[in-house]
Design an enzyme around this catalytic site. Structure first.
Site, mmCIF file in Angstrom:
data_model
loop_
_atom_site.group_PDB
_atom_site.id
_atom_site.type_symbol
_atom_site.label_atom_id
_atom_site.label_comp_id
_atom_site.label_asym_id
_atom_site.label_seq_id
_atom_site.Cartn_x
_atom_site.Cartn_y
_atom_site.Cartn_z
ATOM 1 N N TRP A 34 0.918 -1.139 0.008
ATOM 2 C CA TRP A 34 0.052 0.108 0.053
ATOM 3 C C TRP A 34 0.903 1.397 -0.099
ATOM 4 C CZ3 TRP A 34 -0.676 -3.924 3.792
ATOM 5 C CH2 TRP A 34 0.151 -3.776 4.827
ATOM 6 N N GLU A 47 -5.716 0.880 5.841
ATOM 7 C CA GLU A 47 -5.785 1.629 6.773
ATOM 8 C C GLU A 47 -6.753 0.914 7.946
ATOM 9 O OE1 GLU A 47 -4.011 4.003 8.458
ATOM 10 O OE2 GLU A 47 -2.679 4.110 6.478
ATOM 11 N N GLN A 52 -5.187 -2.027 14.875
ATOM 12 C CA GLN A 52 -4.887 -3.295 15.905
ATOM 13 C C GLN A 52 -4.579 -4.643 15.582
ATOM 14 O OE1 GLN A 52 -8.795 -2.607 18.117
ATOM 15 N NE2 GLN A 52 -7.761 -1.707 19.571
ATOM 16 N N THR A 53 -3.956 -4.632 14.260
ATOM 17 C CA THR A 53 -3.562 -5.852 13.498
ATOM 18 C C THR A 53 -2.102 -5.410 13.058
ATOM 19 O OG1 THR A 53 -5.793 -6.113 12.775
ATOM 20 C CG2 THR A 53 -3.876 -7.564 11.551
ATOM 21 N N LEU A 92 -9.450 -10.691 10.863
ATOM 22 C CA LEU A 92 -9.177 -9.434 10.979
ATOM 23 C C LEU A 92 -9.730 -8.884 12.065
ATOM 24 C CD1 LEU A 92 -9.249 -8.563 6.977
ATOM 25 C CD2 LEU A 92 -7.285 -8.507 8.690
ATOM 26 N N GLY A 93 -10.740 -9.542 12.738
ATOM 27 C CA GLY A 93 -11.284 -8.996 14.134
ATOM 28 C C GLY A 93 -12.333 -7.903 13.756
ATOM 29 N N TYR A 94 -13.071 -7.556 14.954
ATOM 30 C CA TYR A 94 -13.977 -6.450 14.977
ATOM 31 C C TYR A 94 -14.624 -6.395 13.415
ATOM 32 C CZ TYR A 94 -11.316 -5.282 19.029
ATOM 33 O OH TYR A 94 -10.611 -5.124 20.035
ATOM 34 N N TYR A 132 -7.873 10.062 12.694
ATOM 35 C CA TYR A 132 -6.756 9.485 12.158
ATOM 36 C C TYR A 132 -6.786 8.824 10.763
ATOM 37 C CZ TYR A 132 -2.686 6.151 11.925
ATOM 38 O OH TYR A 132 -1.576 5.578 11.455
ATOM 39 N N ASP A 150 -0.017 8.624 15.996
ATOM 40 C CA ASP A 150 -0.242 7.394 16.401
ATOM 41 C C ASP A 150 0.355 7.169 17.454
ATOM 42 O OD1 ASP A 150 2.059 6.822 15.166
ATOM 43 O OD2 ASP A 150 1.243 5.114 14.055
ATOM 44 N N CYS A 198 12.535 3.193 17.083
ATOM 45 C CA CYS A 198 12.298 3.790 18.272
ATOM 46 C C CYS A 198 10.910 3.016 18.798
ATOM 47 C CB CYS A 198 12.015 5.390 18.090
ATOM 48 S SG CYS A 198 11.876 6.251 19.837
ATOM 49 N N CYS A 215 18.127 14.000 19.903
ATOM 50 C CA CYS A 215 17.238 13.160 20.688
ATOM 51 C C CYS A 215 17.763 13.346 22.265
ATOM 52 C CB CYS A 215 17.428 11.741 20.211
ATOM 53 S SG CYS A 215 16.181 10.822 21.170
#
Length: 311
Positions: A34, A47, A52-53, A92-94, A132, A150, A198, A215
């Site tokens: 993508w 997106e 949450q995956t 994929l849930g939900y 988002y 995020d 990070c 930093c």
């Protein structure tokens, strides 16, 4: 916190900061399909699936989904049950996300003549598209987004520039850093920084973090963050002494407190004497790890014996 005070936490030469990150990203980054398209439909699907995956799990599902419904019109014409069944089959849930994605496709077809809206504000009119996701689609498809914020981005800003843990402050700081007219590459780059260099366990050197010279965390060695709480100090902690008790008892059939104590700490006695040790081994007994006996049935702790629980 005012915009002026936020700017004071950021490096003075923002252009250098921006160029360093973009150069780092463009020289090498994780490859996701993508990221190779500007099709807003394909980006919206990625997106929604990515919520949450883990991204590596999304790739095959995303490719299969676009094989099945390659355009927003084809998805809009699909049976909702088929879309939900696909979602379930790919774990994929939900399932509501599948319903919302299907409804959003119908909105694009019916309300926008098949053409996606291009701004974050307009994109939020689509079913299930929050701030988002709208900003991400605007950025990656049209290069018209604001800074994406995020969890990864928050962690980067908190560590690198000591931005306070406040959503509105994160948003202001992220937009201040955003390279003008480059939301597509910028948002990909800063999320890549949070995901690769990070993370919760930082990989500053290994990933060649481009922001090391600015930093705060790199300079101080303190890599806590909103999603990375300070780890309890192990040396001298109860966890350390509990472990020493277990390892010591593994070598002996049983020990009195005064026999066990000096074997687990050199300063046994006084403040860290029988009462302290008895409390410690009592916790271990409650956890089913040791047995405590008082052979003389005395209230004196000197007659207490401790051994590992064998069964």
């Amino acid at each position: 916190m005012t915009e002026e005070s936020i700017e004071s936490t950021l490096p003075a030469d923002l252009t250098a900061v921006q160029d360093a990150l973009i150069d780092w990203y463009e020289s090498d980054h994780r490859s996701y399909p993508w990221r190779e398209t500007t099709d807003p439909y394909a980006i919206l699907v990625s997106e929604v699936m990515s919520q949450q995956t883990q991204l590596d799990r999304v790739v095959s599902a995303w490719e299969d989904f676009l094989d099945e419904w390659p355009t927003v019109e084809s998805l809009a014409a699909a049976q909702r049950g088929d879309v939900v069944s696909f979602w379930t089959a790919h774990s994929l849930g939900y399932n509501n996300r599948a319903k919302y994605l299907h409804e959003a496709a119908k909105q694009v077809r019916d309300d926008y003549d098949g053409e996606f809206p291009e701004t974050p504000t307009e994109l939020q009119d689509l079913m299930g598209v929050g701030p988002y996701t709208a900003n991400a689609v605007a950025s990656f498809a049209f290069n018209t987004g604001d800074a994406v914020v995020d969890t990864n981005v928050k962690r980067v800003l908190y560590r690198a520039f000591s931005v306070p843990d406040d959503d509105s402050v994160f948003k202001t700081a992220a937009n201040t850093l955003l390279a003008d007219g480059r939301s597509r590459v910028w948002n990909n780059a800063i999320m890549e920084l949070g995901g690769v260099a990070c993370g919760k366990t930082p990989r500053c050197e290994e990933a060649g973090c481009p922001w090391r010279q600015w930093c705060d965390a790199y300079e101080s060695g303190d890599f806590t963050a909103p999603d990375v709480p300070t780890q309890p100090i192990f040396a001298g902690s109860r966890r350390q002494f509990r472990g020493r008790v277990i390892r010591t008892l593994a070598e002996y059939e049983q020990l009195t407190l005064d026999e066990l104590g000096p074997r687990i700490r050199v300063d046994y006695g006084g403040k860290f004497g029988r009462e302290w040790l008895y409390e410690l081994v009592s916790d271990l007994e409650s956890d089913g790890l040791v047995d405590i006996t008082n052979e003389n049935r005395s209230t004196e702790l000197e007659s207490v014996h401790v051994c590992l629980k064998r069964n």
